[in-house]
Design an enzyme around this catalytic site. Structure first.
Site, PDB file in Angstrom:
ATOM      1  N   GLY A   3       0.083   5.143   0.297  1.00 16.42           N
ATOM      2  CA  GLY A   3      -0.908   6.205   0.459  1.00 16.42           C
ATOM      3  C   GLY A   3      -0.229   7.540   0.390  1.00 16.42           C
ATOM      4  O   GLY A   3       0.951   7.645   0.046  1.00 16.42           O
ATOM      5  N   LYS A  38       4.722  -0.030   8.570  1.00 17.17           N
ATOM      6  CA  LYS A  38       4.184   1.246   8.071  1.00 17.17           C
ATOM      7  C   LYS A  38       5.299   2.283   8.118  1.00 17.17           C
ATOM      8  O   LYS A  38       5.778   2.641   9.197  1.00 17.17           O
ATOM      9  CB  LYS A  38       2.987   1.673   8.918  1.00 17.17           C
ATOM     10  CG  LYS A  38       2.320   2.945   8.422  1.00 17.17           C
ATOM     11  CD  LYS A  38       0.985   3.184   9.125  1.00 17.17           C
ATOM     12  CE  LYS A  38       0.368   4.509   8.711  1.00 17.17           C
ATOM     13  NZ  LYS A  38      -0.930   4.746   9.341  1.00 17.17           N
ATOM     14  N   ASP A  44     -10.085  10.009  11.846  1.00 14.73           N
ATOM     15  CA  ASP A  44     -10.062   9.743  10.395  1.00 14.73           C
ATOM     16  C   ASP A  44     -10.835   8.455  10.137  1.00 14.73           C
ATOM     17  O   ASP A  44     -10.446   7.627   9.318  1.00 14.73           O
ATOM     18  CB  ASP A  44      -8.613   9.604   9.894  1.00 14.73           C
ATOM     19  CG  ASP A  44      -8.509   9.640   8.367  1.00 14.73           C
ATOM     20  OD1 ASP A  44      -9.480  10.094   7.722  1.00 14.73           O
ATOM     21  OD2 ASP A  44      -7.493   9.191   7.813  1.00 14.73           O
ATOM     22  N   GLU A  69       0.311   9.400   2.931  1.00 16.50           N
ATOM     23  CA  GLU A  69       1.153   9.643   4.096  1.00 16.50           C
ATOM     24  C   GLU A  69       2.038   8.479   4.515  1.00 16.50           C
ATOM     25  O   GLU A  69       2.878   8.628   5.384  1.00 16.50           O
ATOM     26  CB  GLU A  69       0.264  10.051   5.269  1.00 16.50           C
ATOM     27  CG  GLU A  69      -0.335  11.408   5.076  1.00 16.50           C
ATOM     28  CD  GLU A  69      -1.697  11.566   5.713  1.00 16.50           C
ATOM     29  OE1 GLU A  69      -2.262  12.662   5.582  1.00 16.50           O
ATOM     30  OE2 GLU A  69      -2.208  10.619   6.314  1.00 16.50           O
ATOM     31  N   SER A  70       1.802   7.315   3.920  1.00 16.72           N
ATOM     32  CA  SER A  70       2.612   6.166   4.330  1.00 16.72           C
ATOM     33  C   SER A  70       2.791   5.158   3.208  1.00 16.72           C
ATOM     34  O   SER A  70       2.043   5.150   2.233  1.00 16.72           O
ATOM     35  CB  SER A  70       1.958   5.479   5.526  1.00 16.72           C
ATOM     36  OG  SER A  70       0.777   4.833   5.101  1.00 16.72           O
ATOM     37  N   VAL A  71       3.818   4.325   3.390  1.00 15.03           N
ATOM     38  CA  VAL A  71       4.050   3.186   2.506  1.00 15.03           C
ATOM     39  C   VAL A  71       4.017   1.977   3.435  1.00 15.03           C
ATOM     40  O   VAL A  71       4.651   1.994   4.492  1.00 15.03           O
ATOM     41  CB  VAL A  71       5.430   3.286   1.818  1.00 15.03           C
ATOM     42  CG1 VAL A  71       5.618   2.169   0.814  1.00 15.03           C
ATOM     43  CG2 VAL A  71       5.595   4.623   1.137  1.00 15.03           C
ATOM     44  N   VAL A  72       3.248   0.956   3.081  1.00 13.17           N
ATOM     45  CA  VAL A  72       3.128  -0.194   3.983  1.00 13.17           C
ATOM     46  C   VAL A  72       3.676  -1.457   3.307  1.00 13.17           C
ATOM     47  O   VAL A  72       3.327  -1.750   2.167  1.00 13.17           O
ATOM     48  CB  VAL A  72       1.655  -0.404   4.426  1.00 13.17           C
ATOM     49  CG1 VAL A  72       1.582  -1.439   5.545  1.00 13.17           C
ATOM     50  CG2 VAL A  72       1.029   0.899   4.890  1.00 13.17           C
ATOM     51  N   SER A 109       0.822  -1.207   0.000  1.00 16.89           N
ATOM     52  CA  SER A 109       0.000   0.000   0.000  1.00 16.89           C
ATOM     53  C   SER A 109       0.854   1.254   0.000  1.00 16.89           C
ATOM     54  O   SER A 109       1.804   1.363   0.766  1.00 16.89           O
ATOM     55  CB  SER A 109      -0.913  -0.006   1.241  1.00 16.89           C
ATOM     56  OG  SER A 109      -1.403   1.299   1.460  1.00 16.89           O
TER      57      SER A 109
HETATM   58  P1  ADP Z   1      -2.500   5.928   5.595  1.00 24.76           P
HETATM   59  O1  ADP Z   1      -2.346   6.936   6.671  1.00 24.76           O
HETATM   60  O2  ADP Z   1      -1.514   6.091   4.500  1.00 24.76           O
HETATM   61  O3  ADP Z   1      -3.932   5.804   5.128  1.00 24.76           O
HETATM   62  P2  ADP Z   1      -2.952   3.328   6.782  1.00 24.76           P
HETATM   63  O4  ADP Z   1      -2.564   2.998   8.167  1.00 24.76           O
HETATM   64  O5  ADP Z   1      -4.412   3.541   6.528  1.00 24.76           O
HETATM   65  O6  ADP Z   1      -2.090   4.545   6.282  1.00 24.76           O
HETATM   66  O7  ADP Z   1      -2.432   2.169   5.837  1.00 24.76           O
HETATM   67  C1  ADP Z   1      -2.639   2.194   4.459  1.00 24.76           C
HETATM   68  C2  ADP Z   1      -3.209   0.876   4.001  1.00 24.76           C
HETATM   69  O8  ADP Z   1      -2.312  -0.152   4.357  1.00 24.76           O
HETATM   70  C3  ADP Z   1      -4.510   0.534   4.676  1.00 24.76           C
HETATM   71  O9  ADP Z   1      -5.591   1.022   3.934  1.00 24.76           O
HETATM   72  C4  ADP Z   1      -4.486  -0.947   4.698  1.00 24.76           C
HETATM   73  O10 ADP Z   1      -4.978  -1.461   3.486  1.00 24.76           O
HETATM   74  C5  ADP Z   1      -3.021  -1.276   4.798  1.00 24.76           C
HETATM   75  N1  ADP Z   1      -2.610  -1.570   6.177  1.00 24.76           N
HETATM   76  C6  ADP Z   1      -2.136  -0.712   7.090  1.00 24.76           C
HETATM   77  N2  ADP Z   1      -1.834  -1.342   8.228  1.00 24.76           N
HETATM   78  C7  ADP Z   1      -2.121  -2.626   8.030  1.00 24.76           C
HETATM   79  C8  ADP Z   1      -2.036  -3.796   8.829  1.00 24.76           C
HETATM   80  N3  ADP Z   1      -1.581  -3.750  10.062  1.00 24.76           N
HETATM   81  N4  ADP Z   1      -2.413  -4.951   8.280  1.00 24.76           N
HETATM   82  C9  ADP Z   1      -2.872  -5.014   7.044  1.00 24.76           C
HETATM   83  N5  ADP Z   1      -2.973  -3.964   6.235  1.00 24.76           N
HETATM   84  C10 ADP Z   1      -2.615  -2.778   6.725  1.00 24.76           C
HETATM   85 MG    MG Z   2      -5.653   5.106   5.924  1.00 20.19          MG
END
Ligand code: ADP
Ligand code: MG
Length: 511
Positions: free
Chosen positions: A257, A282, A398, A259-262, A255
């Site tokens: 986004g 994250k 959020d 604000e983050s790369v996961v 993912s």
């Molecule tokens: P952002 O602030 O960029 O929205 P998120 O915490 O929502 O960051 O993470 C972005 C995406 O990553 C989420 O929509 C989800 O799909 C995935 N994600 C984040 N944390 C997890 C997690 N612990 N397990 C599975 N997927 C996750």
């Molecule tokens: Mg999010």
């Protein structure tokens, strides 16, 4: 064999000149052994060579060097003296300039009063524009348009000094070759183009500033987390986690986004304690502009208030990660389904992965649930919001179908870096926004039991705000926030919590 008579050439000549004169010398006959002697043959050859190629050079003849130039011309002498004078004048000027400026950071320049332009003056001082800093020395003699060291070419009336406009122009054009490779200079060099000093200086300055600008841009790019990848420092931190055994392997990023790369990772262990088998890493983006509009979440959060003002932007981003960690821990404690924190390293948060076999759980936005499941999901979300507010003392801030995952038959809350306490100066506004998102989503997907945003707000907060329209509702929320702020101002600490009893006159009993 007979003896052979050998005579020297002149002698033979003289014999021919005066046929009647007595032959003055006749070579005495020599033996055949002498004729065959190698030594004699060599001697004869040397004699002959000396006649053809004389080796002695008359040392009294003048040497052709640059020093004995023709100094007969008055004009040239005058020009040479003028140049010498100019040079001395400039040196004096430079001394004056230095004396005048001293160590001051602000300096004046006598540049315009110089006789010999620093450009053409190879002795120019270090304070001026550094023309020598290119990889080639523009004064190198192999440059096609340079003048000799003595500063001029030609003789008499045809003398051309290095100050000559045409020569300078050509030299400038040739120097364009020294510009950075990315600077397009065209094919002017081959067109006998003559650049004036002024134009060349401007071009050169432009070239430098462009180089500096692109270096800055490049640096920025390097330090930011790009679409798919992360910057070298982040990569190093992640690699260290693998090296330390916290993680067994880091798989791809699933993912990206705003604000983050996961990333997905395989868990290892920390001090003999097992880390969840599947982890999510994250990485908070270090491109600061994404976080600019988030200031309000953290700036006014009393937990971070004192630190915020002292921090540089990079550290503020680490605080987002830290905030998420603390908030997840609170939620975990209250039993709210959410990722479990594994470790925090600067702006990198490692937590348990919500999903299976590297496939992340779908967001509520993405999944089609049966109406029964959707109804269950709604009640669960309502309960989680209440727990979050009342037990964790948090407002998600959020909350929407994008930050709720459906996994193992229930809803999991994620993305709580921006979550705040209800007494945050805008806490209740954030809660109202969350309620509106949740309420609208469940109503849209057909959960008839879903409360409207006002009812949900009161159900979560335990407040009893009644209003005839949204404007009035928000006005009351803001009034509550204001009262809390005043309370903080007066008592010097935050109010413990919002309770309907505390805010008597504002609350209308809806029951
Ligand atoms: P952002 O602030 O960029 O929205 P998120 O915490 O929502 O960051 O993470 C972005 C995406 O990553 C989420 O929509 C989800 O799909 C995935 N994600 C984040 N944390 C997890 C997690 N612990 N397990 C599975 N997927 C996750
Ligand atoms: Mg999010």
């Amino acid at each position: 064999m007979d003896q052979v008579g050998i005579t020297v050439k002149e002698e033979t000549d003289s014999v021919w000149k005066s046929p009647w004169g007595a032959p003055n010398k006749v070579m005495s006959p020599c033996s055949l052994a002498d004729v065959m002697s190698e030594q004699l043959a060599k001697q004869l050859q040397l004699d002959e060579e000396n006649v053809g190629f004389p080796s002695n050079v008359d040392v009294n003849e003048p040497l052709i060097t640059g020093d004995n130039i023709d100094t007969a011309s008055d004009l040239m002498l005058a020009q040479m003296m003028q140049m010498e004078f100019d040079r001395e004048f400039d040196t004096q000027l430079r001394r004056e300039e230095k004396k005048f400026n001293g160590e001051s950071k602000v300096s004046v320049s006598f540049e315009n009063y110089r006789m010999v332009h620093p450009y053409d003056d190879s002795d120019s001082s270090e304070g001026e524009v550094d023309w020598q800093d290119t990889c080639h020395d523009p004064y190198r003699p192999d440059k096609p348009t340079t003048t000799p060291k003595k500063g001029f070419v030609g003789k008499g009336k045809n003398i051309t000094t290095k100050h000559d406009e045409v020569v300078c122009g050509r030299k400038n054009t040739a120097r364009m070759d020294n510009f950075a490779p990315e600077v397009q200079v065209g094919d002017g060099v081959g067109m006998d183009l003559k650049l004036s000093n002024q134009v060349f200086n401007a071009l050169k300055q432009h070239c430098y500033s462009e180089q500096r600008r692109s270096a800055r841009l490049h640096e920025k790019k390097e330090h930011s987390t790009a679409e798919q990848a992360v910057d070298p420092k982040t990569r190093l931190l992640m690699y260290k986690m693998v090296n330390a055994g916290t993680l067994e392997a880091i798989n791809g990023c699933f993912s990206t986004g705003k604000e983050s790369v996961v990333f997905h990772a395989k868990g290892g262990s920390i001090e003999d304690q097992a880390v969840p088998e599947e982890c999510a890493i994250k990485v908070f983006k270090t491109t600061l502009n994404e976080f600019k509009n988030r200031d309000k979440y953290i700036k006014d959060d009393y937990r971070f208030k004192d630190r915020f003002s002292k921090l540089n932007p990079r550290k503020i981003i680490r605080m987002w990660a830290e905030k998420e960690m603390h908030n997840l821990a609170r939620m975990q404690k209250a039993g709210i389904p959410c990722p479990e924190v594994v470790i925090l390293k600067k702006h990198i948060l490692v937590m348990s992965f919500i999903g299976e076999k590297q496939v992340p759980a779908p967001k509520l936005k993405e999944i089609k649930l049966s109406s029964e499941d959707m109804k269950q999901a709604y009640y669960q979300v309502l309960h989680m919001m209440q727990q979050l507010y009342q037990e964790c003392n948090l407002v998600h801030a959020d909350l929407s179908e994008y930050n709720m995952l459906w996994h193992n038959g229930k809803v999991w809350l994620i993305d709580v870096s921006q979550s705040v306490e209800p007494t945050h100066p805008h806490g209740l506004e954030f809660l109202f926004r969350d309620c509106r998102n949740v309420s609208l989503f469940f109503q849209k997907v057909g959960v008839s039991e879903a409360m409207n945003e006002y009812e949900l707000f009161n159900a979560v907060s335990g407040l009893n705000i009644t209003a005839d329209n949204e404007g009035e509702f928000i006005a009351q929320i803001e009034a509550l926030e204001k009262m809390n702020e005043d309370h903080v101002q007066k008592r010097g600490k935050k109010a413990p919590s919002y309770h309907s009893d505390d805010w008597g006159p504002l609350m209308k009993n809806s029951g």
